[in-house]
Design a protein around this motif. Sequence first.
Motif, PDB file in Angstrom:
ATOM      1  N   ILE A   1       0.832  -1.204   0.000  1.00  0.00           N
ATOM      2  CA  ILE A   1       0.000   0.000   0.000  1.00  0.00           C
ATOM      3  C   ILE A   1       0.862   1.248   0.000  1.00  0.00           C
ATOM      4  O   ILE A   1       0.673   2.169  -0.796  1.00  0.00           O
ATOM      5  CB  ILE A   1      -0.938   0.005   1.235  1.00  0.00           C
ATOM      6  N   ALA A   2       1.876   1.253   0.886  1.00  0.00           N
ATOM      7  CA  ALA A   2       2.777   2.405   0.976  1.00  0.00           C
ATOM      8  C   ALA A   2       3.485   2.619  -0.350  1.00  0.00           C
ATOM      9  O   ALA A   2       3.609   3.752  -0.844  1.00  0.00           O
ATOM     10  CB  ALA A   2       3.793   2.186   2.095  1.00  0.00           C
ATOM     11  N   ASP A   3       3.929   1.519  -0.935  1.00  0.00           N
ATOM     12  CA  ASP A   3       4.637   1.581  -2.219  1.00  0.00           C
ATOM     13  C   ASP A   3       3.724   2.185  -3.289  1.00  0.00           C
ATOM     14  O   ASP A   3       4.110   3.083  -4.042  1.00  0.00           O
ATOM     15  CB  ASP A   3       5.077   0.165  -2.602  1.00  0.00           C
ATOM     16  N   ALA A   4       2.470   1.684  -3.308  1.00  0.00           N
ATOM     17  CA  ALA A   4       1.513   2.175  -4.298  1.00  0.00           C
ATOM     18  C   ALA A   4       1.261   3.666  -4.121  1.00  0.00           C
ATOM     19  O   ALA A   4       1.228   4.440  -5.085  1.00  0.00           O
ATOM     20  CB  ALA A   4       0.205   1.401  -4.168  1.00  0.00           C
ATOM     21  N   LEU A   5       1.101   4.090  -2.847  1.00  0.00           N
ATOM     22  CA  LEU A   5       0.859   5.503  -2.558  1.00  0.00           C
ATOM     23  C   LEU A   5       2.021   6.367  -3.025  1.00  0.00           C
ATOM     24  O   LEU A   5       1.832   7.411  -3.639  1.00  0.00           O
ATOM     25  CB  LEU A   5       0.645   5.705  -1.056  1.00  0.00           C
ATOM     26  N   ALA A   6       3.237   5.902  -2.728  1.00  0.00           N
ATOM     27  CA  ALA A   6       4.427   6.665  -3.096  1.00  0.00           C
ATOM     28  C   ALA A   6       4.533   6.805  -4.615  1.00  0.00           C
ATOM     29  O   ALA A   6       4.873   7.864  -5.149  1.00  0.00           O
ATOM     30  CB  ALA A   6       5.677   6.001  -2.534  1.00  0.00           C
ATOM     31  N   THR A   7       4.224   5.731  -5.312  1.00  0.00           N
ATOM     32  CA  THR A   7       4.298   5.769  -6.778  1.00  0.00           C
ATOM     33  C   THR A   7       3.235   6.717  -7.336  1.00  0.00           C
ATOM     34  O   THR A   7       3.489   7.492  -8.255  1.00  0.00           O
ATOM     35  CB  THR A   7       4.069   4.355  -7.351  1.00  0.00           C
ATOM     36  N   LYS A   8       2.051   6.640  -6.727  1.00  0.00           N
ATOM     37  CA  LYS A   8       0.937   7.448  -7.199  1.00  0.00           C
ATOM     38  C   LYS A   8       1.237   8.936  -7.050  1.00  0.00           C
ATOM     39  O   LYS A   8       0.925   9.752  -7.903  1.00  0.00           O
ATOM     40  CB  LYS A   8      -0.324   7.097  -6.389  1.00  0.00           C
TER      41      LYS A   8
END
Lengths: 172, 514
Positions: free
Chosen positions: B217-224
Amino acid sequence: MENMPPDVSTETLRIRPPRHRLSPRFILWRTLNTFFWAVGVLGTLTVLYAWFSGIRPWLGPVTLFLAVVFAINVVFMPTYRYLVHRWETTDLAVYTLTGWVSREWRVIPISRIQSIDTIQGPMEQLLRLATVKVVTASREGKVTIEGIDAEAARQAVERLNEITQLIPGDAT
Amino acid sequence: MTGDPATLTPMSEVDGQPDAEAQPWQHLDIRVVWVNAAIFLFSLGTGLTELYLFPNGELWPLLIAAAFGILDTSVDLVRWATTRYRITDERVETRTGWLRREDRSVPRERIRSVDTTAKLRHRVAKLRIVHIGAGEERLASTFKLDALPKDRATELRDELIPGQRQEAAENEVVISKVRWHWVFYAMFQFWVILAAGIFLNACYWFMKTFGVDLLDIADALATKAHLGFTWTVVLVVLLSMPLGGAVLGAEFITKYWNFELVRTTDKGGALVTRQGLFSTQTVYREDRRIRGIHVHEPLVLRWMRLAQATVVTTGIHKLRNETAHILPRCPVEEVHQAARYVLPDGHNPLEAPLHRHPMGALRKRLLEATSQSLVLAALLYWLGATDVLPYWWWRIPVVLLPLTWAVVAISYTWLGHALVGPYVVFRTGALSKSTVALQSRAIAGWRLHQTIFQRIGKRITVGIPTAAGERYYHAPDAGTDQALALIKGATPWLAAEFIETVAPDEQGGRNAAH
């Protein structure tokens, strides 16, 4: 200053060296000891130097430096230490002076002694030397007297054991 | 002292006494088993519900927890079934164990302490763990009864040690109580980031059992949000700080809930700390074992004047959770105030003026710091030239030199020692000012160290080995005269063995120490 007893500040105090020297055979023992260490360490480094060419740029100077240190240690250190080291046991305390470049004085009251060991390694046995180790509750309060005559060590330990039994321990 | 014969007397000898047979054997309280089982069933229940609701979650953490729970409960049941105790007129006895039987018996006059602790589960069921100690210097208390009803525990204590009543308030003086703004002091720590890390790690594994991967989730947020690697790290650290602070704050509150430091006249005088929210802890530190007090003041927190106080005492058992900390981190004034009661003889050694060490100590420290920095720079330069490290690294120690000098100058102004009545006071430290006041009776010898430079500058390092506290305290770079006067003042009888007085006319010359 203000919270010093007045008589202390006017007089000059100095440390009295302990009474006994080590056995002269200490010089031979320490020389041999250091020599074997030098052979071991420098030998290992030389083998590594010969084996791996990649580490030569920094291993060369390090080996050379250590060789000089060991040379000084083999030639000068044992005699110098013999001239400095002293030891003494009285009815109240065990007292030693060790070191060569730096000096260290250690005093332990008999009442704090927890155990007294006599240690004789193979080389010490050969040279009729002994190491006496006096242990207290603190690791820093340990006294080690290396390279005294085996007979002198035996007598000193016997005497210490006698006194320690007489004085009740307050080793809390 | 583990092989103490008195504690290992076989039961058969005791059973022969007519009086011993009159006393029935008593059991522990069965409620401890029910409470443990209830907790286990509750956690198993939530685990199963969770698994039912989120079938994609990881199964194995739950299985391990369940296995441990079952094991724990059965061990508890066996322990309850096989433990019995009795108190006869002469002895305290227990019989424990099933496969490995253990009988223990201690004469009543040797019982020195009866302490109670309680975990949350015990408090819910009004139970207490009773520790009965025979005063020997070992890790576990002689008897541990887990658990007895609260009233029975109090009864037991009064029966075994008639003098020790906790509600007897008239022989207690409260020295210090926790103040709630101290919780903020606990948050200003280097460990803030680590605490956040541990907490986040726990969250990660907890959510993993629900089949939620927080890292994804954190990874996805950072990418987004199109954050680069550096900004992600900065953001995570910034967000973690308050989180870590909250964790440390919560830890402080659970640990120091209702904290009080009390001086009591029980047990021949003792310092008592009581603290804890979920598990209350009471620690007795007997006066006869206290040898002094030690205060640390971290340099970084000087502007808040924060200090941490410990008592210097013998026979502290870390594994029994007995710490030497007598106060949480708090303002130094509070520590000095408490110290007056901790060492109640009126000397106040912590507040006494100290003897300055010679200026040579400062010169030596500056020279040392400079030469060490330069040697390090040279080494890094050499390694940079041989391509082992980036070439510019050698500049770091050079640029930091002024900072090093500042720290060295501060550490010199802190250096000091004094003899205050029966106390030796040493103050040292660079990044944390450390002041210790040690009773002369604790001195278990002297260790004097003198390097060749100290010999030239007439300085010497004085060390005291002792059986208490950190077991070694030292004052670096005292003047030789100061040091010898200190030794003579603190232990005249021992000084007579190795320090001699010189008549003024024969000074100098053959003197090694000067």
